[in-house]
Design an enzyme around this catalytic site. Sequence first.
Site, mmCIF file in Angstrom:
data_model
loop_
_atom_site.group_PDB
_atom_site.id
_atom_site.type_symbol
_atom_site.label_atom_id
_atom_site.label_comp_id
_atom_site.label_asym_id
_atom_site.label_seq_id
_atom_site.Cartn_x
_atom_site.Cartn_y
_atom_site.Cartn_z
ATOM 1 N N HIS A 306 0.847 -1.186 0.000
ATOM 2 C CA HIS A 306 0.000 0.000 0.000
ATOM 3 C C HIS A 306 0.884 1.237 0.000
ATOM 4 C CE1 HIS A 306 -3.204 2.794 1.067
ATOM 5 N NE2 HIS A 306 -4.007 1.863 0.631
ATOM 6 N N ASP A 363 -7.988 -5.500 0.041
ATOM 7 C CA ASP A 363 -8.462 -6.392 -1.016
ATOM 8 C C ASP A 363 -8.081 -7.849 -0.799
ATOM 9 O OD1 ASP A 363 -9.707 -4.417 -2.585
ATOM 10 O OD2 ASP A 363 -7.753 -3.713 -3.244
HETATM 11 N N1 CMC Z 1 3.923 -7.589 -4.878
HETATM 12 C C1 CMC Z 1 5.254 -7.551 -5.132
HETATM 13 N N2 CMC Z 1 6.011 -6.457 -4.954
HETATM 14 C C2 CMC Z 1 5.414 -5.344 -4.562
HETATM 15 C C3 CMC Z 1 4.026 -5.297 -4.296
HETATM 16 C C4 CMC Z 1 3.283 -6.491 -4.480
HETATM 17 N N3 CMC Z 1 1.965 -6.500 -4.245
HETATM 18 N N4 CMC Z 1 3.683 -4.056 -3.925
HETATM 19 C C5 CMC Z 1 4.815 -3.347 -3.947
HETATM 20 N N5 CMC Z 1 5.858 -4.120 -4.311
HETATM 21 C C6 CMC Z 1 7.273 -3.723 -4.393
HETATM 22 C C7 CMC Z 1 7.546 -2.886 -5.632
HETATM 23 O O1 CMC Z 1 7.922 -3.706 -6.716
HETATM 24 C C8 CMC Z 1 8.677 -2.003 -5.146
HETATM 25 O O2 CMC Z 1 9.854 -2.778 -5.118
HETATM 26 P P1 CMC Z 1 11.304 -2.088 -5.414
HETATM 27 O O3 CMC Z 1 11.491 -1.097 -4.326
HETATM 28 O O4 CMC Z 1 12.248 -3.225 -5.392
HETATM 29 O O5 CMC Z 1 11.175 -1.466 -6.773
HETATM 30 C C9 CMC Z 1 8.298 -1.723 -3.692
HETATM 31 O O6 CMC Z 1 7.529 -2.861 -3.289
HETATM 32 C C10 CMC Z 1 7.475 -0.448 -3.510
HETATM 33 O O7 CMC Z 1 6.323 -0.562 -4.325
HETATM 34 P P2 CMC Z 1 5.698 0.588 -5.205
HETATM 35 O O8 CMC Z 1 5.070 0.003 -6.417
HETATM 36 O O9 CMC Z 1 6.686 1.685 -5.401
HETATM 37 O O10 CMC Z 1 4.581 1.083 -4.227
HETATM 38 P P3 CMC Z 1 3.404 2.045 -4.590
HETATM 39 O O11 CMC Z 1 3.150 2.834 -3.383
HETATM 40 O O12 CMC Z 1 3.682 2.791 -5.848
HETATM 41 O O13 CMC Z 1 2.202 1.051 -4.933
HETATM 42 C C11 CMC Z 1 0.445 -0.473 -4.635
HETATM 43 C C12 CMC Z 1 1.247 0.671 -4.008
HETATM 44 C C13 CMC Z 1 -0.764 -0.751 -3.770
HETATM 45 C C14 CMC Z 1 -0.058 -0.031 -6.013
HETATM 46 C C15 CMC Z 1 1.342 -1.719 -4.760
HETATM 47 O O14 CMC Z 1 1.743 -2.152 -3.476
HETATM 48 C C16 CMC Z 1 0.662 -2.848 -5.517
HETATM 49 O O15 CMC Z 1 0.731 -2.881 -6.735
HETATM 50 N N6 CMC Z 1 -0.022 -3.810 -4.793
HETATM 51 C C17 CMC Z 1 -0.765 -4.834 -5.469
HETATM 52 C C18 CMC Z 1 -2.113 -4.262 -5.956
HETATM 53 C C19 CMC Z 1 -3.067 -4.063 -4.795
HETATM 54 O O16 CMC Z 1 -3.239 -4.938 -3.953
HETATM 55 N N7 CMC Z 1 -3.739 -2.901 -4.806
HETATM 56 C C20 CMC Z 1 -4.762 -2.586 -3.808
HETATM 57 C C21 CMC Z 1 -4.341 -1.460 -2.905
HETATM 58 S S1 CMC Z 1 -5.403 -1.306 -1.450
HETATM 59 C C22 CMC Z 1 -6.962 -0.878 -2.078
HETATM 60 C C23 CMC Z 1 -6.987 0.511 -2.578
HETATM 61 O O17 CMC Z 1 -7.110 1.444 -1.767
HETATM 62 O O18 CMC Z 1 -6.892 0.674 -3.796
#
Ligand code: CMC
Length: 428
Positions: A306, A363
Amino acid sequence: MAEKAVLQVGDQSIELPIIEGVEGERAIDITSLRSETGLITYDPSMGNTGVCQSEITFIDGDKGILRYRGIPIEQFTQSPNFVEVVWLLIFGRLPKLDEITPFSELFTSNALLHEGLRLQYNDIPKDAPPMAILSATLNSLSYYHQELLSIEDSKSFMQAAARLLSKVRTMAAFAYRRSLGLPFIYPDPQLRYCANFLHMMFSQPYQQFEVTQEIEDALNLVFILHADHEQNCSTSTVRMVGSSQANLFASCAAGVCALWGPLHGGANVKVIEMLEGIHSGGIKPKECIRMAKDKEEGFRLYGFGHRVYKNFDPRARVLKEACDKVLAQLQVNDPLLDIARELEELALEDSYFVDRKLYPNVDFYSGIVLRALGIPTNMFTVCFSIGRMPGWIAQWKEQHDNPNSRIQRPRQVYMGPKENNYVPIHKR
Ligand code: CMC
């Protein structure tokens, strides 16, 4: 003396005020930055940018806290009533008995769709994604209720909000019935908010669907846990669209579009697809974790991670407990729950997830509860939209009521070609 941040750029030094929220979060106020220095800030994806001051929802992502108007969400889990939370979010305090009754009655009197809108469903392809149907039909309220396009006073706001909150259930249920080729079931004025939605989803013209208290409470809980989440992607979209003084219907329809994506609300569908893939033997939980860690795979562990929470998402904690309770009450034995637990255990012991502070989010378990209630997977994100509607409306209203609101208009750092000349087509 009020605290200031000092910014030194070359020979120029400027002082920027620091504003402090009621829970101690501090922000450097850069509103004078460009006029004083010619500089803008660069914050792609806005991870460090506060775009408004809000009194609606508080999140402490490090501690895993979520409060609506100051009330921790855990306190809504005992006798869940979504409509009370709707009022709380929109109007800033818990409703009194003589307020909630007429408010609920407004939902009852606005539950039907305009006949023209109902007929529109006949022209929608049967396999249309329900989120597409929902955003389109919500937007079409803009032409069926043109008298509410500009909100002049509290009465017209109430009318517009009640229409959205009530009709979104009807639209969602009709989208589902259309996809199955089943006749539409009209809202029943005797039923409460959640029960009425389930009735429109599952009753037949010859047989009323029986909504037990357990089912009603579980759906109330799901909606409450999704009701608001401060400046997330869809809510920021609603505010962005609303900042141009676009109407409430159009702004919320845009919110549905933003919610649809798999990184946001659409993740609840991806989680179930992932768990089903594991269950059918397509992949093993350990393999799933390996793939999520390997950037080359382009795979994420859906329902994990998140932008704000660097601890357990408190909504996931509540839903995990609810899963056990609801499945036991409804005597549902869902193997996907065991798989979800196993995945969670594996991830929480794995340094990749631990180091990046990736925990289960809302989720991860919501789909299992919705499945137990008989909601099909392609309606999960639609249910998220119904739940989030009060948050969108409350945030739109807060912005609309603020006399200092301006149109939102981010800037950019241009990296394209320098000035160039047009070349006529025959000389290219
Ligand atoms: N699985 C694998 N790696 C992950 C995941 C995941 N679910 N989430 C984040 N990471 C890794 C990402 O690859 C990055 O790694 P590195 O630093 O090595 O490049 C690090 O963790 C930071 O992630 P980020 O993508 O920069 O984080 P963000 O804040 O941009 O994204 C997120 C947040 C929710 C989009 C992401 O965690 C994600 O894609 N999760 C899976 C989708 C999901 O479950 N979304 C629902 C969110 S909660 C409901 C809502 O409010 O929408």
